[in-house]
Design a protein around this motif. Structure first.
Motif, PDB file in Angstrom:
ATOM      1  N   GLU A  96      -5.960  -6.923  -1.488  1.00 48.34           N
ATOM      2  CA  GLU A  96      -5.735  -6.439  -2.847  1.00 48.34           C
ATOM      3  C   GLU A  96      -5.945  -4.926  -2.930  1.00 48.34           C
ATOM      4  O   GLU A  96      -5.448  -4.187  -2.101  1.00 48.34           O
ATOM      5  CB  GLU A  96      -6.600  -7.218  -3.841  1.00 48.34           C
ATOM      6  CG  GLU A  96      -6.208  -8.700  -3.954  1.00 48.34           C
ATOM      7  CD  GLU A  96      -4.827  -8.908  -4.525  1.00 48.34           C
ATOM      8  OE1 GLU A  96      -4.671  -8.942  -5.755  1.00 48.34           O
ATOM      9  OE2 GLU A  96      -3.876  -9.041  -3.726  1.00 48.34           O
ATOM     10  N   TRP A  97      -6.700  -4.441  -3.904  1.00 45.52           N
ATOM     11  CA  TRP A  97      -6.817  -2.997  -4.114  1.00 45.52           C
ATOM     12  C   TRP A  97      -7.584  -2.293  -3.006  1.00 45.52           C
ATOM     13  O   TRP A  97      -7.567  -1.062  -2.918  1.00 45.52           O
ATOM     14  CB  TRP A  97      -7.470  -2.710  -5.464  1.00 45.52           C
ATOM     15  CG  TRP A  97      -8.902  -3.142  -5.570  1.00 45.52           C
ATOM     16  CD1 TRP A  97      -9.353  -4.404  -5.815  1.00 45.52           C
ATOM     17  CD2 TRP A  97     -10.058  -2.322  -5.434  1.00 45.52           C
ATOM     18  NE1 TRP A  97     -10.732  -4.419  -5.842  1.00 45.52           N
ATOM     19  CE2 TRP A  97     -11.187  -3.152  -5.621  1.00 45.52           C
ATOM     20  CE3 TRP A  97     -10.251  -0.960  -5.192  1.00 45.52           C
ATOM     21  CZ2 TRP A  97     -12.485  -2.680  -5.544  1.00 45.52           C
ATOM     22  CZ3 TRP A  97     -11.556  -0.488  -5.131  1.00 45.52           C
ATOM     23  CH2 TRP A  97     -12.655  -1.335  -5.299  1.00 45.52           C
ATOM     24  N   LEU A  98      -8.240  -3.074  -2.119  1.00 44.94           N
ATOM     25  CA  LEU A  98      -8.951  -2.495  -0.983  1.00 44.94           C
ATOM     26  C   LEU A  98      -8.045  -2.279   0.224  1.00 44.94           C
ATOM     27  O   LEU A  98      -8.510  -1.817   1.264  1.00 44.94           O
ATOM     28  CB  LEU A  98     -10.122  -3.406  -0.594  1.00 44.94           C
ATOM     29  CG  LEU A  98     -11.218  -3.569  -1.656  1.00 44.94           C
ATOM     30  CD1 LEU A  98     -12.208  -4.650  -1.243  1.00 44.94           C
ATOM     31  CD2 LEU A  98     -11.938  -2.246  -1.890  1.00 44.94           C
ATOM     32  N   ALA A  99      -6.761  -2.607   0.093  1.00 39.43           N
ATOM     33  CA  ALA A  99      -5.832  -2.428   1.204  1.00 39.43           C
ATOM     34  C   ALA A  99      -5.750  -0.958   1.614  1.00 39.43           C
ATOM     35  O   ALA A  99      -5.848  -0.045   0.788  1.00 39.43           O
ATOM     36  CB  ALA A  99      -4.447  -2.942   0.807  1.00 39.43           C
ATOM     37  N   GLU A 100      -5.550  -0.738   2.915  1.00 42.31           N
ATOM     38  CA  GLU A 100      -5.354   0.617   3.416  1.00 42.31           C
ATOM     39  C   GLU A 100      -4.041   1.168   2.876  1.00 42.31           C
ATOM     40  O   GLU A 100      -3.029   0.474   2.871  1.00 42.31           O
ATOM     41  CB  GLU A 100      -5.331   0.621   4.940  1.00 42.31           C
ATOM     42  CG  GLU A 100      -6.648   0.220   5.589  1.00 42.31           C
ATOM     43  CD  GLU A 100      -7.748   1.254   5.363  1.00 42.31           C
ATOM     44  OE1 GLU A 100      -7.397   2.453   5.260  1.00 42.31           O
ATOM     45  OE2 GLU A 100      -8.924   0.860   5.291  1.00 42.31           O
ATOM     46  N   GLY A 101      -4.066   2.407   2.430  1.00 40.88           N
ATOM     47  CA  GLY A 101      -2.847   3.028   1.933  1.00 40.88           C
ATOM     48  C   GLY A 101      -3.121   3.998   0.812  1.00 40.88           C
ATOM     49  O   GLY A 101      -4.267   4.183   0.374  1.00 40.88           O
ATOM     50  N   GLU A 102      -2.057   4.609   0.322  1.00 41.45           N
ATOM     51  CA  GLU A 102      -2.161   5.560  -0.781  1.00 41.45           C
ATOM     52  C   GLU A 102      -2.475   4.811  -2.067  1.00 41.45           C
ATOM     53  O   GLU A 102      -1.738   3.914  -2.474  1.00 41.45           O
ATOM     54  CB  GLU A 102      -0.852   6.332  -0.907  1.00 41.45           C
ATOM     55  CG  GLU A 102      -0.813   7.341  -2.036  1.00 41.45           C
ATOM     56  CD  GLU A 102       0.554   7.969  -2.201  1.00 41.45           C
ATOM     57  OE1 GLU A 102       0.823   8.534  -3.279  1.00 41.45           O
ATOM     58  OE2 GLU A 102       1.369   7.868  -1.257  1.00 41.45           O
ATOM     59  N   SER A 103      -3.563   5.192  -2.741  1.00 42.27           N
ATOM     60  CA  SER A 103      -4.046   4.444  -3.900  1.00 42.27           C
ATOM     61  C   SER A 103      -4.206   5.353  -5.106  1.00 42.27           C
ATOM     62  O   SER A 103      -4.578   6.524  -4.971  1.00 42.27           O
ATOM     63  CB  SER A 103      -5.387   3.777  -3.563  1.00 42.27           C
ATOM     64  OG  SER A 103      -5.927   3.105  -4.679  1.00 42.27           O
ATOM     65  N   GLU A 104      -3.923   4.796  -6.293  1.00 41.80           N
ATOM     66  CA  GLU A 104      -4.062   5.576  -7.515  1.00 41.80           C
ATOM     67  C   GLU A 104      -4.279   4.643  -8.703  1.00 41.80           C
ATOM     68  O   GLU A 104      -3.554   3.651  -8.873  1.00 41.80           O
ATOM     69  CB  GLU A 104      -2.818   6.428  -7.748  1.00 41.80           C
ATOM     70  CG  GLU A 104      -2.879   7.277  -9.010  1.00 41.80           C
ATOM     71  CD  GLU A 104      -1.637   8.135  -9.209  1.00 41.80           C
ATOM     72  OE1 GLU A 104      -1.618   8.934 -10.162  1.00 41.80           O
ATOM     73  OE2 GLU A 104      -0.687   7.990  -8.409  1.00 41.80           O
ATOM     74  N   LEU A 105      -5.250   4.957  -9.534  1.00 40.88           N
ATOM     75  CA  LEU A 105      -5.457   4.253 -10.799  1.00 40.88           C
ATOM     76  C   LEU A 105      -4.706   4.994 -11.889  1.00 40.88           C
ATOM     77  O   LEU A 105      -4.907   6.193 -12.080  1.00 40.88           O
ATOM     78  CB  LEU A 105      -6.943   4.195 -11.141  1.00 40.88           C
ATOM     79  CG  LEU A 105      -7.328   3.523 -12.463  1.00 40.88           C
ATOM     80  CD1 LEU A 105      -7.030   2.031 -12.418  1.00 40.88           C
ATOM     81  CD2 LEU A 105      -8.808   3.754 -12.774  1.00 40.88           C
ATOM     82  N   VAL A 106      -3.815   4.289 -12.613  1.00 44.73           N
ATOM     83  CA  VAL A 106      -2.958   4.966 -13.589  1.00 44.73           C
ATOM     84  C   VAL A 106      -3.346   4.645 -15.029  1.00 44.73           C
ATOM     85  O   VAL A 106      -2.565   4.849 -15.944  1.00 44.73           O
ATOM     86  CB  VAL A 106      -1.466   4.654 -13.345  1.00 44.73           C
ATOM     87  CG1 VAL A 106      -0.996   5.288 -12.048  1.00 44.73           C
ATOM     88  CG2 VAL A 106      -1.210   3.148 -13.341  1.00 44.73           C
ATOM     89  N   GLN A 107      -4.517   4.137 -15.225  1.00 47.89           N
ATOM     90  CA  GLN A 107      -5.036   3.937 -16.570  1.00 47.89           C
ATOM     91  C   GLN A 107      -6.531   4.165 -16.545  1.00 47.89           C
ATOM     92  O   GLN A 107      -7.182   3.981 -15.517  1.00 47.89           O
ATOM     93  CB  GLN A 107      -4.766   2.513 -17.081  1.00 47.89           C
ATOM     94  CG  GLN A 107      -5.595   1.451 -16.354  1.00 47.89           C
ATOM     95  CD  GLN A 107      -5.555   0.094 -17.013  1.00 47.89           C
ATOM     96  OE1 GLN A 107      -4.920  -0.812 -16.503  1.00 47.89           O
ATOM     97  NE2 GLN A 107      -6.250  -0.057 -18.123  1.00 47.89           N
ATOM     98  N   ASN A 108      -7.073   4.584 -17.653  1.00 46.03           N
ATOM     99  CA  ASN A 108      -8.513   4.551 -17.813  1.00 46.03           C
ATOM    100  C   ASN A 108      -8.889   3.157 -18.270  1.00 46.03           C
ATOM    101  O   ASN A 108      -8.255   2.589 -19.173  1.00 46.03           O
ATOM    102  CB  ASN A 108      -8.970   5.589 -18.838  1.00 46.03           C
ATOM    103  CG  ASN A 108      -8.873   6.998 -18.294  1.00 46.03           C
ATOM    104  OD1 ASN A 108      -8.730   7.196 -17.094  1.00 46.03           O
ATOM    105  ND2 ASN A 108      -8.941   7.971 -19.178  1.00 46.03           N
ATOM    106  N   ASN A 109      -9.908   2.589 -17.680  1.00 43.33           N
ATOM    107  CA  ASN A 109     -10.318   1.234 -18.016  1.00 43.33           C
ATOM    108  C   ASN A 109     -10.910   1.208 -19.422  1.00 43.33           C
ATOM    109  O   ASN A 109     -11.954   1.809 -19.663  1.00 43.33           O
ATOM    110  CB  ASN A 109     -11.351   0.741 -17.000  1.00 43.33           C
ATOM    111  CG  ASN A 109     -11.794  -0.687 -17.276  1.00 43.33           C
ATOM    112  OD1 ASN A 109     -11.237  -1.344 -18.142  1.00 43.33           O
ATOM    113  ND2 ASN A 109     -12.772  -1.146 -16.536  1.00 43.33           N
TER     114      ASN A 109
END
Length: 478
Positions: free
Chosen positions: A158-171
């Motif tokens: 899931e979100w721990l996968a290796e790769g380019e990561s970005e959160l596009v919302q404030n929680n």
């Protein structure tokens, strides 16, 4: 002169309707995606999507254009569909299987097949699983063991996968934005399809088809994408550059004519999303859908390669939809079209491709497939069989579709007719109302519920809602 096609067509028709009689039992392949809106499936109204495998299934089966879930949240939607009851029929509004509500003696949909000699198996999320939590851990979620001969989970990073990561919302639920959990985190992941849950699900489903091809099976295949986080191998992102995304129109004062309860729980405003973040979220959603579609294709190819297409009923759907910025709304929960309408395709061997515009519900799948397979149900089901629409797509199944939602302690209700969408907040309408003319305002921008000329329409829907709730609650569980 006799058509050279007359004999094969007659044979196919007879074969189709002899399912469940004698020694012939049809297989059932049930495929469900998570949080899939119609507007991301190119067989529906949006050519921007890339879903060739789902589109091919639609071209071979019956595509339903007006199918509605009974609750636009994963857990209660799936519990309703699999148990055969509306949420208000059992009081099932949470992240449960529905088994505690219906008791041990009622048959869930796959359990009906298990009790009639079928091998039944689920791969990944069919009843509720927490995404990403249960997927990361490879755990069962709130499953119903009585439904299955075997069950298999598909663990993924899931979100721990290796790769380019970005959160596009404030929680909006925390003072500190988090990178994981049930939020719009994008991961352009390293590695191939099999690194992730859906790739493993397709592989296991294909293995089970090959292993059990000589016995009747009910195989339920649950893909978790495009549910957040938006995780897929990075190659699936390439066809969807976010700079080219066209966002839904932003209408000035769009929320001014709707009740406060009609504003969704995640919005562009509350999540503090920039226009660039909005575009990235939409592009990532489409990439996740494309990845899921590729896995659907692998399962359908295995079915074909094993020579099982002529004796297998195939269903594809989603548990509910997903907002992608319409009205500034994101995610699900609302009773607007993007959240509550679902893609639905049913392919029955021997039937011609067709499109059905009747209002139908996910609740209708249980009695439909039972009838196609010739299996007797317990007589309590609250859905309606769609078999007559498979015979003639012009047949109308119901005058209105019915869906519900819950936020906090407040219940919301949708009645959707061919012309109108009526939403009421609370049984006494204390939280407000919405009324949309779906023939002239398909995107639902003009709330007519408080205009004097539409009060007779509102009154009719209020009475219809009272009647519907009484019918739904009048079940034989008591």
């Amino acid at each position: 002169m006799k058509s050279i096609y007359s004999i094969p067509l007659i044979f196919l028709f007879i074969t189709q309707w002899s399912f469940g009689q004698g020694d012939t039992k049809p297989n059932v392949l049930f495929i469900i995606s998570d949080d899939l809106t119609n507007t991301a499936v190119s067989a529906y109204e949006n050519a921007a999507g890339h879903t060739p495998n789902i589109d091919q299934l639609a071209a071979e089966g019956t595509l339903f254009t007006r199918a509605y879930c009974q609750f636009p949240v994963c857990g209660p939607s799936r519990a309703s569909m699999l148990s055969g009851y509306y949420p208000h029929g059992t009081g099932t509004f949470g992240y449960v299987s529905g088994r505690e509500q219906i008791g041990p003696d009622r048959q869930m949909w796959p359990q009906l097949f298990k009790d009639n000699g079928y091998y039944t198996a689920r791969v990944s999320k069919i009843y509720h699983m927490g995404v990403p939590g249960d997927i990361e851990k490879g755990t069962d979620g709130t499953d119903d063991p009585a439904s299955w001969t075997e069950r298999f989970n598909s663990q993924g990073p899931e979100w721990l996968a290796e790769g380019e990561s970005e959160l596009v919302q404030n929680n909006p639920f925390s003072l500190k934005p988090k990178q994981g959990g049930n939020v719009m985190t994008i991961v352009k992941a390293e590695g191939d399809d099999l690194v992730h849950s859906d790739g493993k699900t397709a592989e296991k489903a294909s293995e089970l088809i090959r292993k059990h091809k000589d016995q009747p099976f009910f195989l339920a295949v649950g893909f978790v994408r495009p549910h957040v986080p938006f995780v897929a191998p990075k190659s699936y992102f390439d066809p969807f550059p976010y700079q080219e995304v066209v966002l839904p129109p932003k209408v000035i004062n769009d929320w001014d004519d709707i009740p406060e309860r009609g504003i969704n729980y995640v919005t562009t405003k509350h999540a503090k999303m920039s226009e660039e973040q909005e575009k990235k979220a939409v592009a990532a959603y489409y990439a996740s859908v494309a990845y899921m579609d590729a896995q659907v294709g692998k399962v359908l190819k295995t079915l074909k390669d094993e020579g099982l297409e002529d004796n297998t009923i195939v269903i594809f759907t989603s548990d509910h939809g997903f907002h992608l910025g319409e009205h500034g709304f994101w995610m699900k929960v609302s009773l607007r079209e993007e959240s509550v309408r679902v893609p639905l395709i049913i392919k029955v061997p021997g039937q011609q491709p067709q499109v059905c515009h009747s209002l139908v519900e996910l609740l209708d799948l249980y009695p439909t497939v039972a009838e196609l397979a010739g299996l007797p149900t317990q007589g309590h089901l609250q859905g309606k069989s769609l078999v007559k629409t498979l015979e003639n797509p012009d047949q109308e199944v119901r005058e209105m579709a019915f869906s519900v939602s819950v936020r906090g302690q407040g219940h919301s209700f949708l009645l959707r007719s061919q012309k109108w969408a009526y939403i009421q907040y609370d049984e006494d309408a204390g939280g407000g109302m919405e009324l949309f003319d779906m023939q002239h305002d398909v995107k639902q921008y003009n709330n007519l519920a408080y205009l004097p000329r539409y009060q007779p329409v509102v009154a009719e829907f209020q009475e219809a809602l009272r009647t519907k709730l009484q019918e739904v609650r009048d079940n034989d569980l008591k």
